[in-house]
Design a protein around this motif. Structure first.
Motif, mmCIF file in Angstrom:
data_model
loop_
_atom_site.group_PDB
_atom_site.id
_atom_site.type_symbol
_atom_site.label_atom_id
_atom_site.label_comp_id
_atom_site.label_asym_id
_atom_site.label_seq_id
_atom_site.Cartn_x
_atom_site.Cartn_y
_atom_site.Cartn_z
ATOM 1 N N VAL A 225 0.914 -0.899 0.192
ATOM 2 C CA VAL A 225 0.308 0.025 0.152
ATOM 3 C C VAL A 225 1.055 1.125 -0.106
ATOM 4 N N PHE A 226 0.982 2.060 -0.584
ATOM 5 C CA PHE A 226 1.890 3.421 -1.372
ATOM 6 C C PHE A 226 1.164 4.336 -2.098
ATOM 7 N N ASN A 227 2.106 6.010 -1.499
ATOM 8 C CA ASN A 227 1.548 7.073 -2.641
ATOM 9 C C ASN A 227 -0.387 7.600 -1.941
ATOM 10 N N GLY A 228 -0.026 7.779 -0.961
ATOM 11 C CA GLY A 228 -0.863 7.494 -0.248
ATOM 12 C C GLY A 228 -2.151 7.374 -0.317
ATOM 13 N N ALA A 229 -1.881 6.057 -0.296
ATOM 14 C CA ALA A 229 -4.108 4.984 -0.778
ATOM 15 C C ALA A 229 -4.217 4.430 0.687
ATOM 16 N N ALA A 230 -5.677 4.116 1.098
ATOM 17 C CA ALA A 230 -6.370 4.039 1.846
ATOM 18 C C ALA A 230 -6.886 3.350 1.474
ATOM 19 N N VAL B 85 3.370 -1.164 3.988
ATOM 20 C CA VAL B 85 3.194 0.314 4.096
ATOM 21 C C VAL B 85 3.513 1.923 3.573
ATOM 22 N N GLU B 86 3.802 2.758 2.877
ATOM 23 C CA GLU B 86 4.808 3.774 2.519
ATOM 24 C C GLU B 86 4.234 4.611 2.200
ATOM 25 N N ASP B 87 5.480 5.628 1.884
ATOM 26 C CA ASP B 87 4.598 7.054 1.056
ATOM 27 C C ASP B 87 3.272 7.514 1.604
ATOM 28 N N ASN B 88 3.099 7.668 3.179
ATOM 29 C CA ASN B 88 1.667 8.584 3.356
ATOM 30 C C ASN B 88 0.454 7.759 3.025
ATOM 31 N N ALA B 89 1.163 6.049 2.519
ATOM 32 C CA ALA B 89 -0.996 5.330 2.866
ATOM 33 C C ALA B 89 -1.182 4.961 4.143
ATOM 34 N N ALA B 90 -2.769 5.005 4.289
ATOM 35 C CA ALA B 90 -2.938 5.096 5.724
ATOM 36 C C ALA B 90 -3.566 3.737 6.086
ATOM 37 N N PRO B 91 -3.355 2.841 5.852
ATOM 38 C CA PRO B 91 -5.105 1.571 5.831
ATOM 39 C C PRO B 91 -4.713 1.397 6.427
ATOM 40 N N LEU B 92 -6.343 0.551 6.929
ATOM 41 C CA LEU B 92 -6.737 0.256 8.058
ATOM 42 C C LEU B 92 -6.785 -1.458 8.081
#
Length: 869
Positions: free
Chosen positions: A516-521, A539-546
């Motif tokens: 998960v990357f590039n700001g994905a949620a 998880v990287e690059d401002n991604a924010a998953p649950l």
């Protein structure tokens, strides 16, 4: 209408309607209802088992308390024997001819009895922990059963709604097709024309139920207006149902009131009887209240929601059987090219119209294929692997641009190095179910900007790129797929908005299971993610998953890696047996890590490194080689976790790290040395590699308000220029000293309770320094504080009492400043200065010295004593 004919109309027109509609409704409802009742029985049985297990655990805990009392009693006997032995040793030092063999034997026997009792208690305690773990598993299964019951209940309500809506549509069709004008013909001819026209139009519209009913009405006896009037009455009742009947406080609500006066009693009784055979679902389900831009929304039922970054992730369960029934157009049967013209499949797709069904017999079909309209493309024969769409060109094999197509039962084999095997175009809400997708030279499935497909029960394997790549604000539901063997990630998610990834198995990729990357949620829940060669989830690059309630295990590097400013919430997962670390946070990663079980890594439970951040709260970190390893990170918090049974230590902080550890229970670590108990003289050996907490290499964390106990070695070890603030902790029952300070370490120990450790309360050696202020240091088996090997701490305003050796022991070039401490009731001496000891004593209170007085200076002992009281 003639009044005498109204009953005839109701019997011949409406009675067949409900005999046809109600059984369909009941039949579908029975299937779900049976599953609901079966699941309900399973839930009740499981709840009974849960209650029984809970009762057994309470009984075991009571027995454990009894065993614990025996351990405490035997420990007191051992300590008493030890006091006698120490006193005898002191007497022997004064009178060398005095024998202490009996005291030594009594002490050894007392130690053995204590160890035997402790072993029994510890074994029993571990078994109780196993039962408690089983109880937790039972509770988790119970929660899952409750969710399944809720889902089945919602499905029941959805079926009732769909059947009633279908009936309304059929009634409306007959109403519309039955409206014909009389013009200037006679009433009798008008009646006949009206009836015949209604029959023809109903047949053309597929309303066979009404065709058979209208045929039975006596020709010429009903006029158009009267037919319309009666149907309008029924339609109005169903409008009431459609607008508010579903989604109220109970299941049947007041259906009798809704249809009262509209149907004869016999028909009404039959309808009510059939409906009431279905079990009532849970209260509160309201499918009519759902709102979603996805066209398949009427075929899904809500099971919960989460909000991430102010965006709502709404998980759904798709009813693909209901979706398939919406394709009511022409059926195209395509045979394999061995029996028909090659290329006929793409020709058929071009000729098909929205709503058509294209069926493929087993065989191999040459791609590429374009599905650009809302059709159902399905394999037949029950074996998706036997219906092959093969592409030899370097191009996308299956491209779907339709708004809502259904693709099922196919094996799609790509051969493209630059394109994905399957592409889902922007704005497509198509459904892919039970397909095999493989691309030996490129990626599996590409979901493009703003697409929102549903992909369930597909097998996506051995792709050269990612199995599924979701990008550009795409969404969708990806459920119950088996994804494995990808050279890149199993699922990659970039700049997408809350796709739902649930109940998949993602394994044996050559990279990460999910990236998960590039700001994905995204919402990632209930997946099994294992045996991937790099990580389970990255998880990287401002991604924010649950990331919630997943099983993430046996990955060859790490379970979850959060780096390069990745964020998100990681909660209620089991993260275990990952080879290098279960969880790594680095390079500005800043997740919330809450209520996970992080266990059994052969290396590290949690690694926070290279400016990693985050909040780590209420996790169980157990059975790893090292519980938490911190290196080069300064801004993070570790709060209210249980950190235990880690072989080489609970927490290790190094490399100019900071961070805050508060409210944790850190105990029973260093278990590889747990059974090493050869006598109290071993307690004087410095710890070198294992403790509940190790601080070294210029690290300076804040350790506040923790329980630190029952280590097989020291409670806290600060060494190699380590520092930090250690305050308000309870440090007790560790096999070596409570706190050890060495190798130039300079911590601040303040307001701690350091007691009942098997060695010293605080042990300073090898140039240990630092400030020891306002602590309670008591009842330790050796000394309250021991200072040696050119160590020079500052002891200020401590209470040092009831230790079995001296309050403060200084020797072997030890020094330091002791100021305004209260030192009392220690067994040997208040302050003991042996050869080459050279402390400074200023305004201390020495009371109740032991066998050697309040101040005992041996030959060769030194020091500067000012205003000694």
């Amino acid at each position: 209408m003639h009044k005498s004919l109204l009953p005839t109309f109701l019997v011949f027109v409406l009675l067949p309607l409900f005999f046809q509609g109600a059984p369909l409704l009941a039949q579908d409802g029975f299937a779900v209802g049976e599953r609901y009742q079966a699941k309900k029985q399973q839930y009740f049985a499981h709840s009974a088992g849960l209650t029984k297990l809970s009762t057994a655990i309470v009984s075991r805990q009571q027995e454990e308390e009894s065993l614990n009392s025996q351990v405490a009693f035997k420990k007191k006997i051992m300590l008493k024997a030890k006091e006698t032995f120490l006193a005898a040793q002191q007497l022997q030092a004064e009178a060398p001819d005095h024998s202490i063999e009996r005291e030594r034997a009594d002490y050894a026997s007392a130690i053995k009895n204590y160890k035997d009792a402790y072993t029994v208690w510890r074994t029993f305690s571990k078994e109780t922990e196993t039962y408690q773990h089983q109880l937790n598993v039972f509770s988790g299964v119970n929660q899952d059963l409750e969710q399944e019951l809720h889902s089945l209940a919602s499905e029941l309500v959805e079926q009732q709604y769909s059947q009633l809506k279908e009936t309304l549509e059929k009634l409306t069709t007959v109403k519309e097709h039955g409206e014909v004008g009389c013009d200037n013909v006679t009433v009798k001819v008008c009646q006949q024309n009206a009836l015949q026209e209604a029959q023809r139009n109903a047949a053309q519209a597929g309303s066979l139920i009404f065709l058979s009913s209208l045929t039975k009405v006596n020709n010429g006896l009903l006029v158009q207006d009267e037919i319309t009037s009666d149907f309008e009455a029924i339609i109005e009742s169903y409008k009431t149902i459609d607008q508010g009947w579903i989604g109220q406080s109970t299941y049947f609500y007041d259906i009798e009131a809704t249809v009262r006066g509209q149907l004869p009693q016999s028909v009404r009784s039959i309808l009510l009887g059939r409906l009431k055979e279905d079990p009532a679902p849970l209260k509160g389900a309201s499918p009519t209240a759902q709102a979603t831009p996805n066209p398949i929304a009427s075929l899904v039922s809500a099971v919960g929601s989460k909000t991430i970054n102010n965006k709502v992730s709404q998980p759904f369960v798709l009813d693909t059987d209901a979706l398939a029934k919406t394709f009511t157009g022409k059926v195209w049967q395509v045979n394999s090219p061995q029996h028909d013209v090659p290329g006929q499949l793409q020709t058929t797709l071009l000729l098909a119209k929205p709503g058509d069904v294209v069926k493929l017999s087993p065989g191999t079909y040459q791609g590429p294929l374009l599905v650009d309209k809302d059709i159902m493309l399905t394999g037949t024969g029950g074996n998706p692997a036997a219906v092959v769409v093969n592409c030899e060109q370097d191009i996308t094999c299956l491209q779907v641009t339709a708004t809502q197509a259904l693709i099922k039962g196919l094996a799609v084999k790509g051969n493209s190095t630059k394109d994905f095997c399957v592409q889902v175009a922007a704005k497509s809400h198509s459904v892919f179910e039970n397909n095999f997708i493989v691309n030996s030279k490129g990626g599996g499935v590409l979901v493009q900007s703003t697409a929102s497909p549903t992909m369930s029960r597909n097998t996506i394997h051995d792709c050269r790129g990612s199995g599924i790549f979701i990008k550009g604000h795409a969404q969708g539901v990806y459920s119950s797929n088996d994804i494995f063997g990808s050279m890149l990630s199993g699922i990659a998610i970039s700049t997408s908005e809350v796709p739902l990834i649930q109940h998949n198995t993602i394994h044996d990729t050559h990279d990460a299971g999910i990236y998960v990357f590039n700001g994905a949620a995204a919402t990632i829940r209930h997946n099994d993610i294992f045996q991937n060669k790099f990580a389970g989830v990255v998880v990287e690059d401002n991604a924010a998953p649950l990331i919630e309630k997943n099983q993430i295990y046996a990955n060859q590097k790490t379970g979850i890696l959060v780096r390069n400013n990745g964020r998100g919430k990681i909660t209620q997962n089991t993260i275990s047996r990952n080879l290098e670390a279960n969880l790594i946070v680095s390079s500005g990663g800043d997740p919330v890590v809450l209520k996970n079980s992080i266990n059994s890594s052969p290396q590290i439970g949690i690694s926070i490194m290279d400016e990693g951040r985050g909040e780590f709260t209420s996790n169980e970190i157990i059975d790893n080689k090292t519980g938490i390893m911190v290196h080069g990170a300064t801004v993070f918090s570790v709060t209210e976790n249980i950190i235990r049974n880690n072989k080489n230590g609970g927490v290790v902080v190094s490399g100019q790290s900071g961070g805050t550890f508060s409210g944790n229970n850190i105990h029973a670590n260093c278990i590889s040395n747990h059974d090493d108990d050869s006598g109290f003289l071993d307690f004087m050996i410095p710890t070198s590699s294992c403790s509940e907490i190790i601080i070294k290499d210029h690290a300076a964390p804040v350790i506040v308000n923790n329980e630190i106990h029952d280590s097989a070695k020291a409670g806290i070890l600060i060494q190699a220029q380590g520092a930090g603030s250690i305050k308000l902790n309870r440090i007790y029952a560790n096999k070596f000293s409570g706190v050890e300070i060495s190798q130039g370490a300079t911590p601040m120990l303040e307001n701690n309770s350091i007691f009942a450790n098997h060695g010293n309360g605080v042990f300073c050696y090898e140039h240990g320094r630092g400030a020891i202020k306002s602590n309670q240091i008591y009842e330790n088996i050796l000394n309250g504080v021991e200072i040696k090997n050119e160590s020079s701490p500052y002891l200020l305003s401590n209470e040092i009492y009831d230790n079995k050796g001296s309050g403060v022991l200084v020797h072997t070039s030890g020094a330091g400043l002791l100021e305004e401490n209260k030192i009392r009731g220690n067994k040997v001496a208040g302050v003991e200065i042996r050869k080459a000891g050279n402390p400074q004593l200023l305004n201390n209170t020495l009371k109740g010295g032991g066998s050697s007085g309040t101040l005992w200076i041996h030959s060769g002992g030194m020091g500067n004593i000012i205003e000694k009281k």
